[in-house]
Enzyme design. Structure first.
Site, PDB file in Angstrom:
ATOM      1  N   GLU A  21      12.170  21.033  12.535  1.00 16.79           N
ATOM      2  CA  GLU A  21      11.404  21.879  11.627  1.00 16.79           C
ATOM      3  C   GLU A  21      10.932  23.190  12.248  1.00 16.79           C
ATOM      4  O   GLU A  21      10.856  24.204  11.557  1.00 16.79           O
ATOM      5  CB  GLU A  21      10.177  21.103  11.103  1.00 16.79           C
ATOM      6  CG  GLU A  21      10.506  19.897  10.234  1.00 16.79           C
ATOM      7  CD  GLU A  21      11.071  20.285   8.877  1.00 16.79           C
ATOM      8  OE1 GLU A  21      10.995  21.474   8.509  1.00 16.79           O
ATOM      9  OE2 GLU A  21      11.598  19.396   8.191  1.00 16.79           O
ATOM     10  N   SER A  60     -11.939 -25.082 -16.064  1.00 21.28           N
ATOM     11  CA  SER A  60     -12.931 -26.044 -15.560  1.00 21.28           C
ATOM     12  C   SER A  60     -13.786 -25.493 -14.429  1.00 21.28           C
ATOM     13  O   SER A  60     -14.812 -26.098 -14.081  1.00 21.28           O
ATOM     14  CB  SER A  60     -12.217 -27.315 -15.087  1.00 21.28           C
ATOM     15  OG  SER A  60     -11.615 -27.980 -16.178  1.00 21.28           O
TER      16      SER A  60
END
Length: 691
Positions: A95, A366
C-alpha cells in the site's frame, strides 16, 4: 541613431527585472499563503477520530470490553504491539512503501499515476498513501470528485501534522475494511483465521493485507484464487523491499491456509449482545440518542464478569453445535447484588443481532412453576407434603363458565403425590391444582414482586407457564429465591463517566426488597434441589454439576428452558426457534447441558457452598407413605424441611406406636433429631463430592 541603439538593452533588462520581481513576489505570496494555510490547518481541530472518541464499555474489572457502534461495524481496535509485524510489513509493501519517508503525499507515485491516467483518458490509476486512505475512510465518501480530493488533501495534512507515523498506521489498520462486516485487522484476523492479529504468520499476513484493495474481489470466501494471486504479489513486494527472503516467500505461498468457515464465524468482540443492551440502557439513562452515545467518549462501567462471560459463550458454542437454525439465550445474575454477570443473546451475533435474552415472546413452561409454589408456601397454604392426585382432571374456573384440562407429558400420571415429587417430575396436574387453590391473581402478584413485568394471564394455564416472559426476567425472579427472598434490582451499569472522568450516572445503592420470608425461599430451594436428584427432570446433567444447585426445567412445543441457581449465580437458559417452530425432544434437551456446563465453569474457582439455612426453618423425619412424623417403627424415614409452624405434628401409626425417631430438628435441633444443616451437608456431599 547611436542613442536609439543604446536604449534597447536597457528596456530589455527592465522587462526581465519586472518579470523576476513578479516571480519572486508570486513565490513569496504562495509561500505566505501556504504558510497561512498550514498554520490554519494546524490550529483547526480535526473531526473526532471514531476509534479514539467512541464510547467504551468496561467490564467488572475496569478493562475495556468493547466499543459502541451505531453503524453495526465490528470494531475491535488494538495497538501496533498487538498486530503481527509481518502484517504491518505486508501492508506497507503493497500500500505505501515510502510511508515513513513522505509527509502524507508520494509525489513520485502521483506523477506516475497522472501519466497513466492521461494515457487512458480516465482517473483509473490511484496513488493514495496510507494517510490519504485514512483521511478518506475517517471523514469522507469514496466518490471521485475534485471537491472530495481537495478535502482529502487538507485532512491528510492535518493528520500528518497532528499525529505520529505510528499513530497514523495504528488508526489505519484499525479502520480499514476487510470485508464481511469486519473493520480493522483484529476483527478480520479473528473472522478469517480465528486468531488475534498478533498471532498471524507470513502467509496469513500477506493474504489479509491484500483484501482492502477489493474486499469483495479478494475475499477468500468469495474468490480464493484471487486472494491467493494477490498474496503472491504482496510476498514478491516484500522480497523486493528486503523484508523476507525468496525462500520464505515461496514457502508462504505454498502454505495451506486454515481459513475459518463462514458458518463458524462468531462476533469479533466479546459480549456483543450485552454491549447492545448496555448501549440502549445508557442512552436512555442519559437522555441521548444511540448515535450520540457512540461518539461522546463515554466510559460505561458494567457488572459483566469477563471469565463468566467467556464461560457462557463457550457453553453456548458447545451446546448449540450443529443446531441448524435453533437459537438460544443465557442470562446469569449474582442474586446477592442483582449484577448481570453474563449474557448471550443468540448463537451467532454476525448472523442474527436479535437479543433473545430480552425476548418477551417465549413461554417459560414448567420453569414458571416455582413462582407459583413460592406463593403457596409463603402464604402457608401448602407445604412440601401437600397431596394432590395426579390424574386426568377437568378444571372449572371463571365461575364455572370455563373449563381447562391439562395433560402430563407422555400422558404419565403418578397418582397421589406431594409437592416435592411434583416439582421433581414436573407434574402439570399438581401444578394446576395448586394455582386453583391459591388463585392466579396471587401468583401474578408474586411474579410482579419478583420482577416479572411481562403481561400475565389470570387463567389456570398460567401455572404451566403459558404467559410469555423473557430469560432476563426469569433469571431475576429466581435470584429472589436464591437470595433468601430478597429482590435486588437487575443491574448492568454501575456508572457512566464522560471523556474527562466526570461521573454522569451512578447506580443507586440498595439493600434490596424483602419479597418473602427467608424460610419460605429456603424451603422452596430444598424442594427444587430434587430436580437434579434421581427421578428429577434435571437428573441427567446432575453429574456435571459438582456443587449444590436448585432449578426447574420447562418445555413447551416451541421452547425449552433450564432455570436454576447456586448461592452465587441465578441463570436462565432458553432454546427454541425464532419463528415459533416446534422443537424436537432432542433439541429441547440442549438447554440443561448449557446451564450445567456454564455453572461449573463460571464457578470453577469458587468452593462449593450449601444454601444458607435461615431462622424459622424446621426439619423433621417423616414417613413418606403416611406423610406424618416418622416413628422408630417406620421402615422408611425422609428428612423434610418446613417453615416453622407448618410441619406435621401427628405421628405415623401405620407401623405400630412410638414417637422415637420422629423428633423435630431444625435451628433448635431437638435432642435425638438431625439438624437441617447436618442433613444438608451429608446429602450434598453424597451428591457432588462423591460423584
Amino acid at each position: 541613431m547611436p542613442s536609439q541603439s543604446s536604449d534597447k538593452p536597457v528596456r530589455k533588462k527592465s522587462r526581465w527585472r519586472r518579470a523576476l520581481r513578479l516571480l519572486v513576489g508570486t513565490a513569496v505570496l504562495l509561500l505566505l499563503t501556504a504558510g497561512a494555510l498550514l498554520g490554519y490547518l494546524y490550529q483547526k481541530d480535526l473531526p473526532p477520530i471514531p476509534d479514539d472518541a467512541r464510547s467504551r464499555l468496561l467490564d467488572s474489572r475496569g478493562n475495556v470490553l468493547a466499543v459502541f457502534s451505531a453503524d453495526g461495524r465490528s470494531h475491535d481496535p488494538v495497538g501496533l504491539k498487538d498486530i503481527s509485524p509481518l502484517l504491518i510489513q505486508a501492508t506497507l509493501a503493497v500500500e505505501d512503501r515510502k510511508f515513513y519517508e513522505h509527509t502524507g503525499f508520494n509525489f513520485k507515485s502521483m506523477g506516475r499515476a497522472v501519466l497513466v491516467n492521461l494515457e487512458k483518458g480516465s482517473r483509473s490509476q490511484g496513488a493514495s498513501t496510507l494517510t490519504q486512505q485514512l483521511a478518506r475512510n475517517l471523514y469522507l465518501s469514496h466518490e471521485k470528485t475534485w471537491t472530495r480530493k481537495a478535502k482529502e488533501a487538507f485532512y491528510t495534512l492535518q493528520l500528518e501534522m497532528k499525529y505520529s507515523k505510528d499513530d497514523i498506521l495504528r488508526m489505519y489498520l484499525n479502520e480499514i475494511y476487510y470485508g464481511h462486516g469486519a473493520y480493522g485487522v483484529e476483527a478480520a484476523s479473528r473472522m478469517y483465521f480465528g486468531k488475534p492479529a498478533a498471532s498471524l504468520d507470513l502467509a496469513e499476513s500477506a493474504l489479509l493485507a491484500g483484501i482492502p484493495k477489493g474486499p469483495t474481489y479478494y475475499s477468500p470466501y468469495n474468490h480464493l484464487d484471487n486472494a491467493k494471486n494477490r498474496q503472491k504479489i504482496i510476498l514478491s513486494s516484500m522480497v523486493e523491499m528486503g523484508e523476507i527472503t525468496q525462500a520464505e516467500a515461496t514457502r508462504a505461498a505454498a502454505e495451506n491456509l486454515d481459513i475459518k468457515p463462514r458458518e463458524e464465524q462468531t462476533a469479533s468482540v466479546s459480549a456483543p449482545y450485552f454491549r447492545d443492551y448496555v448501549g440502549a440502557a445508557a442512552a436512555k439513562l442519559l437522555g441521548i440518542g444511540q448515535g450520540e452515545l457512540e461518539l461522546e467518549g463515554l466510559s460505561v462501567y458494567t457488572t459483566l464478569d469477563p471469565d463468566m462471560q467467556q464461560a457462557a459463550e463457550a457453553a453456548v458454542a458447545q451446546g448449540m453445535a450443529g443446531a441448524g437454525g435453533l437459537e438460544t439465550a443465557l442470562v446469569s445474575i449474582d442474586p446477592r447484588t442483582g449484577y448481570i454477570k453474563a449474557m448471550v443473546g443468540g448463537v451467532n451475533y454476525r448472523a442474527n443481532q436479535f437479543n433473545h435474552a430480552l425476548a418477551t415472546t417465549r413461554q417459560p413452561g414448567s420453569s414458571f412453576k416455582p413462582i407459583m409454589y413460592l406463593t403457596a408456601l409463603s402464604a402457608k397454604e401448602m407445604t412440601g407434603l401437600t397431596i394432590f392426585n395426579s390424574q386426568p382432571t377437568l378444571f372449572h374456573y371463571d365461575n364455572n363458565r370455563k373449563t381447562y384440562q391439562p395433560r402430563n407429558f407422555g400422558d404419565k400420571y403418578l397418582g397421589e403425590i406431594n409437592m416435592r415429587q411434583a416439582i421433581a417430575a414436573s407434574d402439570n396436574i399438581y401444578a394446576v391444582n395448586t394455582i386453583m387453590k391459591v388463585g392466579p391473581e396471587k401468583v401474578i402478584e408474586m411474579a410482579r414482586k419478583m420482577g416479572i413485568a411481562s403481561p400475565l394471564s389470570d387463567v389456570p394455564s398460567l401455572a404451566l407457564g403459558a404467559s410469555p416472559v423473557s430469560p432476563l426476567e426469569m433469571a431475576g425472579a429466581f435470584s429472589v429465591i436464591a437470595d433468601g427472598g430478597i429482590k435486588m434490582p437487575a443491574t448492568a451499569i454501575l456508572k457512566i463517566t464522560d471523556a474527562k472522568g466526570n461521573i454522569l450516572y451512578e447506580a443507586p445503592k440498595t439493600g434490596g426488597e424483602s419479597i418473602v420470608s427467608p424460610a419460605a425461599a429456603y424451603v422452596l430451594t430444598r424442594l427444587m434441589e430434587g430436580v437434579f436428584e434421581t427421578g428429577g427432570t434435571g437428573n441427567r446433567v446432575a453429574s456435571l454439576i459438582k456443587r449444590p444447585v436448585a432449578g426447574k426445567t420447562g418445555t413447551t412445543d416451541t421452547d425449552a428452558w433450564m432455570v436454576g441457581f447456586t448461592p452465587e449465580l441465578a441463570t436462565a437458559v432458553w432454546v427454541g426457534y425464532d419463528k415459533g417452530r416446534d422443537i424436537t425432544t432432542t433439541e429441547g434437551r440442549r438447554a440443561a447441558p448449557i446451564f450445567a456446563q456454564y455453572t461449573e465453569k463460571a464457578l470453577e474457582n469458587v468452593p462449593p457452598k450449601i444454601f444458607p439455612i435461615p431462622d424459622g426453618v424446621v426439619s423433621v423425619y417423616i414417613n413418606p407413605e403416611s406423610g406424618k412424623l416418622a416413628t422408630a417403627a417406620c421402615p422408611d424415614k425422609v428428612l423434610e424441611t418446613f417453615i416453622s409452624g407448618t410441619e406435621p405434628t401427628a405421628y405415623c401409626d401405620l407401623h405400630g406406636g412410638g414417637k422415637e425417631g420422629g423428633q423435630a430438628a431444625g435451628n433448635d435441633a431437638k435432642q435425638g433429631g438431625v439438624s437441617g444443616e447436618d442433613h444438608s451437608w451429608w446429602s450434598d456431599i453424597k451428591r457432588w463430592w462423591l460423584n
